[in-house]
Design a protein around this motif. Structure first.
Motif, PDB file in Angstrom:
ATOM      1  N   THR A 118      31.157  87.270  78.311  1.00 41.35           N
ATOM      2  CA  THR A 118      32.106  87.111  79.021  1.00 41.35           C
ATOM      3  C   THR A 118      31.041  86.455  79.823  1.00 41.35           C
ATOM      4  O   THR A 118      30.887  85.780  80.256  1.00 41.35           O
ATOM      5  CB  THR A 118      33.458  87.455  78.907  1.00 41.35           C
ATOM      6  OG1 THR A 118      33.187  88.313  79.138  1.00 41.35           O
ATOM      7  CG2 THR A 118      33.858  87.335  77.532  1.00 41.35           C
ATOM      8  N   ASP A 119      30.412  87.414  80.490  1.00 37.21           N
ATOM      9  CA  ASP A 119      29.823  87.853  81.724  1.00 37.21           C
ATOM     10  C   ASP A 119      29.184  86.602  82.206  1.00 37.21           C
ATOM     11  O   ASP A 119      28.607  85.586  82.997  1.00 37.21           O
ATOM     12  CB  ASP A 119      29.251  89.019  82.369  1.00 37.21           C
ATOM     13  CG  ASP A 119      29.038  88.713  83.777  1.00 37.21           C
ATOM     14  OD1 ASP A 119      29.546  88.824  84.865  1.00 37.21           O
ATOM     15  OD2 ASP A 119      27.712  88.766  83.627  1.00 37.21           O
ATOM     16  N   CYS A 120      27.880  86.425  81.000  1.00 37.05           N
ATOM     17  CA  CYS A 120      26.800  85.823  81.024  1.00 37.05           C
ATOM     18  C   CYS A 120      27.041  84.334  80.662  1.00 37.05           C
ATOM     19  O   CYS A 120      26.556  83.241  81.377  1.00 37.05           O
ATOM     20  CB  CYS A 120      25.997  85.761  80.196  1.00 37.05           C
ATOM     21  SG  CYS A 120      24.860  87.503  80.047  1.00 37.05           S
ATOM     22  N   HIS A 121      28.440  84.444  79.947  1.00 34.04           N
ATOM     23  CA  HIS A 121      29.334  83.096  79.622  1.00 34.04           C
ATOM     24  C   HIS A 121      29.520  81.792  81.051  1.00 34.04           C
ATOM     25  O   HIS A 121      29.176  81.091  80.990  1.00 34.04           O
ATOM     26  CB  HIS A 121      30.371  83.284  78.159  1.00 34.04           C
ATOM     27  CG  HIS A 121      30.969  81.857  78.289  1.00 34.04           C
ATOM     28  ND1 HIS A 121      32.070  80.877  78.399  1.00 34.04           N
ATOM     29  CD2 HIS A 121      30.265  81.290  77.078  1.00 34.04           C
ATOM     30  CE1 HIS A 121      32.017  79.905  77.996  1.00 34.04           C
ATOM     31  NE2 HIS A 121      30.410  79.851  77.114  1.00 34.04           N
ATOM     32  N   GLU A 122      30.249  82.910  82.092  1.00 33.90           N
ATOM     33  CA  GLU A 122      30.879  82.098  83.010  1.00 33.90           C
ATOM     34  C   GLU A 122      29.551  82.368  83.981  1.00 33.90           C
ATOM     35  O   GLU A 122      29.258  81.074  84.481  1.00 33.90           O
ATOM     36  CB  GLU A 122      31.746  83.068  83.582  1.00 33.90           C
ATOM     37  CG  GLU A 122      33.237  83.615  82.727  1.00 33.90           C
ATOM     38  CD  GLU A 122      33.713  82.290  82.704  1.00 33.90           C
ATOM     39  OE1 GLU A 122      33.954  81.791  84.107  1.00 33.90           O
ATOM     40  OE2 GLU A 122      33.768  81.913  81.496  1.00 33.90           O
ATOM     41  N   ALA A 123      28.628  83.048  84.212  1.00 33.83           N
ATOM     42  CA  ALA A 123      27.593  83.020  85.089  1.00 33.83           C
ATOM     43  C   ALA A 123      26.735  81.490  84.682  1.00 33.83           C
ATOM     44  O   ALA A 123      25.989  81.110  85.427  1.00 33.83           O
ATOM     45  CB  ALA A 123      26.643  84.132  85.235  1.00 33.83           C
ATOM     46  N   THR A 124      26.723  81.503  83.301  1.00 34.56           N
ATOM     47  CA  THR A 124      25.184  80.729  82.657  1.00 34.56           C
ATOM     48  C   THR A 124      26.334  79.114  83.049  1.00 34.56           C
ATOM     49  O   THR A 124      25.583  78.331  83.534  1.00 34.56           O
ATOM     50  CB  THR A 124      24.796  80.219  81.726  1.00 34.56           C
ATOM     51  OG1 THR A 124      24.664  81.750  80.743  1.00 34.56           O
ATOM     52  CG2 THR A 124      24.317  79.894  81.368  1.00 34.56           C
ATOM     53  N   LYS A 125      27.664  79.060  83.194  1.00 36.55           N
ATOM     54  CA  LYS A 125      28.883  77.712  83.485  1.00 36.55           C
ATOM     55  C   LYS A 125      28.032  77.512  84.622  1.00 36.55           C
ATOM     56  O   LYS A 125      27.784  76.175  84.960  1.00 36.55           O
ATOM     57  CB  LYS A 125      30.171  77.926  83.118  1.00 36.55           C
ATOM     58  CG  LYS A 125      30.370  77.586  81.814  1.00 36.55           C
ATOM     59  CD  LYS A 125      31.785  77.761  81.681  1.00 36.55           C
ATOM     60  CE  LYS A 125      32.845  78.636  82.357  1.00 36.55           C
ATOM     61  NZ  LYS A 125      34.274  78.737  82.102  1.00 36.55           N
ATOM     62  N   ILE A 126      28.033  78.701  85.260  1.00 30.70           N
ATOM     63  CA  ILE A 126      27.766  78.575  86.878  1.00 30.70           C
ATOM     64  C   ILE A 126      26.543  77.254  87.586  1.00 30.70           C
ATOM     65  O   ILE A 126      26.475  76.611  87.962  1.00 30.70           O
ATOM     66  CB  ILE A 126      28.791  79.260  88.130  1.00 30.70           C
ATOM     67  CG1 ILE A 126      30.068  79.436  87.696  1.00 30.70           C
ATOM     68  CG2 ILE A 126      28.113  79.252  89.408  1.00 30.70           C
ATOM     69  CD1 ILE A 126      30.472  80.988  88.553  1.00 30.70           C
ATOM     70  N   ILE A 127      25.887  78.333  86.690  1.00 30.92           N
ATOM     71  CA  ILE A 127      24.490  78.359  87.024  1.00 30.92           C
ATOM     72  C   ILE A 127      23.849  76.425  86.681  1.00 30.92           C
ATOM     73  O   ILE A 127      23.450  76.569  87.448  1.00 30.92           O
ATOM     74  CB  ILE A 127      23.247  79.102  85.968  1.00 30.92           C
ATOM     75  CG1 ILE A 127      23.816  80.836  86.856  1.00 30.92           C
ATOM     76  CG2 ILE A 127      21.881  78.687  86.194  1.00 30.92           C
ATOM     77  CD1 ILE A 127      22.995  81.732  85.904  1.00 30.92           C
ATOM     78  N   SER A 128      23.829  76.409  85.790  1.00 27.20           N
ATOM     79  CA  SER A 128      24.278  75.202  85.054  1.00 27.20           C
ATOM     80  C   SER A 128      24.916  73.845  86.388  1.00 27.20           C
ATOM     81  O   SER A 128      24.133  73.023  86.106  1.00 27.20           O
ATOM     82  CB  SER A 128      24.483  74.582  83.754  1.00 27.20           C
ATOM     83  OG  SER A 128      26.338  74.299  83.947  1.00 27.20           O
ATOM     84  N   LYS A 129      25.719  74.210  86.903  1.00 25.33           N
ATOM     85  CA  LYS A 129      26.572  73.420  87.867  1.00 25.33           C
ATOM     86  C   LYS A 129      25.348  73.625  88.770  1.00 25.33           C
ATOM     87  O   LYS A 129      24.546  71.952  89.605  1.00 25.33           O
ATOM     88  CB  LYS A 129      27.634  74.151  88.453  1.00 25.33           C
ATOM     89  CG  LYS A 129      27.939  72.478  89.219  1.00 25.33           C
ATOM     90  CD  LYS A 129      29.595  72.896  89.640  1.00 25.33           C
ATOM     91  CE  LYS A 129      29.855  71.821  89.963  1.00 25.33           C
ATOM     92  NZ  LYS A 129      31.692  71.274  90.225  1.00 25.33           N
TER      93      LYS A 129
END
Length: 157
Positions: A118-129
């Motif tokens: 879940t941490d990587c999922h949340e971080a990756t969403k923000i990174i993509s932005k």
């Protein structure tokens, strides 16, 4: 459940009994070469550049509202060490490598052998932005397309 000492004893028993689990691994292909990353990995030839990119991403992530999910770290260590452990997950290392190894606008594609945390999922969403890139992660359950701060799974995986 907060029983970190019991968890550590259990891990030692597992180790003593030679129980093996599938190692968590992430792959990214750049220029027809596959690069694999493990949590905390420092074996890649570009490790210094990867970790420099991670530190830059870390600052930008926090400014964008990222909160590390330190409750996922089951080791009895200080909060700062938990954040460091989360930030060197293989997905983040692979993403950082993809960012330094490909031109702006190129889609980053990562494959992993287990489910994304879940941490990587949340971080990756923000990174993509914040980097204006599409990031595709294929985990053991599905494909995740991260784009503009959102994931195609709608946070259900």
């Amino acid at each position: 459940m907060g029983r970190l000492d019991d968890a550590a004893i259990c891990r030692l028993r597992i180790w003593d009994n030679c129980v093996k689990r599938t190692p968590r691994c992430r792959w990214i292909e750049v220029n027809n070469t596959v690069h694999d990353f493990f949590m905390g990995d420092r074996s890649h030839p570009l490790t210094d550049k990867i970790h420099l990119m991670l530190s830059k991403l870390g600052m930008r992530l926090k400014l964008a509202g990222y909160e590390p999910k330190t409750e996922l770290v089951v080791h009895n260590v200080h909060e700062e060490e938990k954040e460091d452990a989360l930030f060197t997950h293989g997905e983040k290392l692979a993403i950082a490598f993809g960012l330094i190894s490909t031109s702006h606008g190129t889609t980053i594609r990562i494959v992993k052998n287990l489910r994304v945390c879940t941490d990587c999922h949340e971080a990756t969403k923000i990174i993509s932005k914040i980097v204006s890139r599409e990031i595709i992660v294929r985990d053991s359950s599905r494909f995740h397309l991260f784009k503009d701060g959102k994931c195609s799974c709608n946070d259900y995986w």
